[in-house]
Each structure stands twice: as C-alpha cells, then as structure tokens.
Write a protein that holds these residues in place. Structure first.
Motif, short mmCIF file in Angstrom:
data_model
loop_
_atom_site.label_atom_id
_atom_site.label_comp_id
_atom_site.label_asym_id
_atom_site.label_seq_id
_atom_site.Cartn_x
_atom_site.Cartn_y
_atom_site.Cartn_z
N TRP A 13 -5.83 39.85 -17.79
CA TRP A 13 -4.80 40.76 -17.33
C TRP A 13 -5.28 41.60 -16.14
O TRP A 13 -4.51 41.87 -15.21
N ALA B 81 -4.91 37.12 -20.64
CA ALA B 81 -3.47 36.87 -20.61
C ALA B 81 -3.14 35.41 -20.91
O ALA B 81 -2.14 35.10 -21.57
N ILE C 246 -4.67 48.33 -20.27
CA ILE C 246 -4.71 47.07 -21.02
C ILE C 246 -6.12 46.82 -21.56
O ILE C 246 -6.30 46.37 -22.71
N THR D 144 -3.52 42.16 -12.49
CA THR D 144 -3.14 43.43 -11.86
C THR D 144 -3.67 43.51 -10.43
O THR D 144 -3.01 44.09 -9.56
#
Length: 274
Positions: A21, A11, A151, A25
């Motif tokens: 990412w 990210a 993702i 999360t």
C-alpha cells in the motif's frame, strides 16, 4: 475510543511479487503531481510565457523525475543526519539501504531544492519561478504519504484523553491507551488544507518567490502544530525548550519562507536565470 484496524501492508500479492500500500501511495503522489502540474501550466505567469521560456508538459515530467530522485536521496540522507547521525557515522554502508525504514521530510525538501536548482540551471530559468511552479503541487503528495503512514500503523500520536471520541489504540505501540491519530491530523493539515490554501493563492499572479515562500511558512506552521500531537522518536524524545526534532527542523523552514516573502515584498525586479 477506537482501535487501529490492523491493515495488511500488502495490497496485492502474486507469487513472490508483493505490491505494498505504501508503494501505491507513492504512485498516487506522483500521479497527482503530474495532473496538478499540467493544470498549473494554465496559471499565471506560466500560461503567458512563450518562446524558449514557455512551460510544457515535458517540463512537468522532467521536474517529477528529478524531484523523485531528490526526495529519495535527500530524505534518506536527512534522516541519517538529523535523527541518527551517530549510528550512521558508525555504519555508513547502511545509509545506502533505502529499502529500510528511515526517511525525513526536511531532508527530502532539501533534495527537491537541489533538484529544482539543477532543473532551473538546465532550462535557463529563474530558480524561484521553478519553485513557485512546484510548490502548490506538493501537498497532495504529502497527504498520500500520510495515508501510507496510517495504513502501516506507524508514526502514531501521543497519548490522548480517554474522553476523546477519535482517540485510537495502536497495539503495535506497546500500549493499549488511546493516542492521537496524528497521521490523520497531518493528512488534513499538511496535506488537504495546505493544498487548498496554496492552490487558491497560486491561481493569481504573485511576485516571484511568494508562492514558494507561502509553502515554506504554511507547511512549517502546520507541521509544528501537528508535532504537539505526534509521538516523538523514541531514541530522541523531547529536545530543548520542550520541542521535538520535527519542530526544531520547522523553525529554519519558516524563517526561510518569511525571509523570501519579505525580500519579494519590494517592487518586482528582473531576475536572471541561474
């Protein structure tokens, strides 16, 4: 037919520091648990408890800390035991490599159970009371995890009909045929739907243990259903009776939930802290 949008798993990167990412999360899951745990303090029976038995924000923070440890340790050990026991018996040192792929929800669940038992003992509270507190706060974390799976482009589904409007091609799977986006199915079922049902159910006072039992049955059933659309692990495939390993692990989970529910259907009795 859709094609999986190749998403960069990183990210943000500043020099050698990379923020993935998937890590975000996890942070989202922990944050949601904290917010929901604080809100849960206002639900019965926790709002009515006073004195030494009263629940506080500090309890929420302590449960989160222990729960994270339980998820990581239990999830890793569960994956090694349930999915690749032969390999890890031959390479035991690799069990400690928690930064490599390989986590099991059912192992993480066992780790969380151990963590909540420890918490209940240290606070002199009934374990089922602790489990009832935690259960409704968990599904949003599971939903966040499924977002991370999507993702990362992992845990894709089985082949789908070419007529399925949301069938998705995952090039990293080695096939250009459409598949079920099973990460999305699990996000909706085990995450959002289970959260809504369980949160509404837990807002009213229930017999001790029934909220935790509802979580076990609800997650077990939703996961069992979702497994019919999820590609089984390549090294395991479909096991006996046409079921995947995930489905076989869900069966004792559902049975345990039903057993607790039935056991708590009798008039409430006094519970002693463990």
């Amino acid at each position: 037919m859709l094609t999986y949008p190749q998403i960069d798993p990183i990210a943000l990167q500043v020099g050698p520091l990379a923020v993935h990412w998937y890590g975000l999360t996890y942070l989202a899951a922990f944050g949601l648990f904290t917010l929901l745990g604080i809100a849960r303090l206002q639900h019965p029976p926790f709002a009515a408890l006073t004195g030494p038995g009263a629940w506080t924000r500090k309890d929420v923070e302590d449960i989160l800390f222990l729960g994270v440890a339980g998820v990581v340790i239990g999830g890793r050990l569960g994956y090694c035991m349930f999915y690749k026991p032969g390999y890890y018996l031959s390479h035991p040192i690799e069990i400690l490599a928690i930064w490599t792929p390989g986590m099991s929800f059912h192992g993480g669940l066992l780790g969380v159970i151990v963590a909540t038992i420890w918490f209940a003992h240290s606070r002199q509270r009934p374990w089922l009371q602790v489990a009832d507190f935690v259960a409704p706060c968990v599904p949003t974390g599971l939903a966040a995890g499924r977002v991370g799976n999507f993702i990362n482009g992992e845990l894709w589904g089985r082949f789908a009909s070419t007529d399925l409007p949301w069938g998705m091609v995952f090039p990293q799977s080695g096939s250009m045929l459409p598949r079920h986006p099973s990460q999305v199915y699990q996000f909706l079922l085990e995450g959002l739907l289970l959260f809504v049902l369980l949160w509404l159910y837990a807002r009213r006072e229930r017999r001790e243990g029934q909220v935790a039992a509802a979580f076990l049955v609800g997650y077990g059933c939703f996961r069992f259903l979702a497994e019919y659309f999820r590609e089984p692990d390549a090294h395991l495939g479909i096991l006996s009776l046409g079921m995947s390993m995930g489905q076989w692990l869900c069966l004792p989970m559902i049975a345990a939930g039903v057993a607790v529910w039935v056991g708590k259907s009798s008039p409430r009795q006094l519970h002693r802290p463990i």
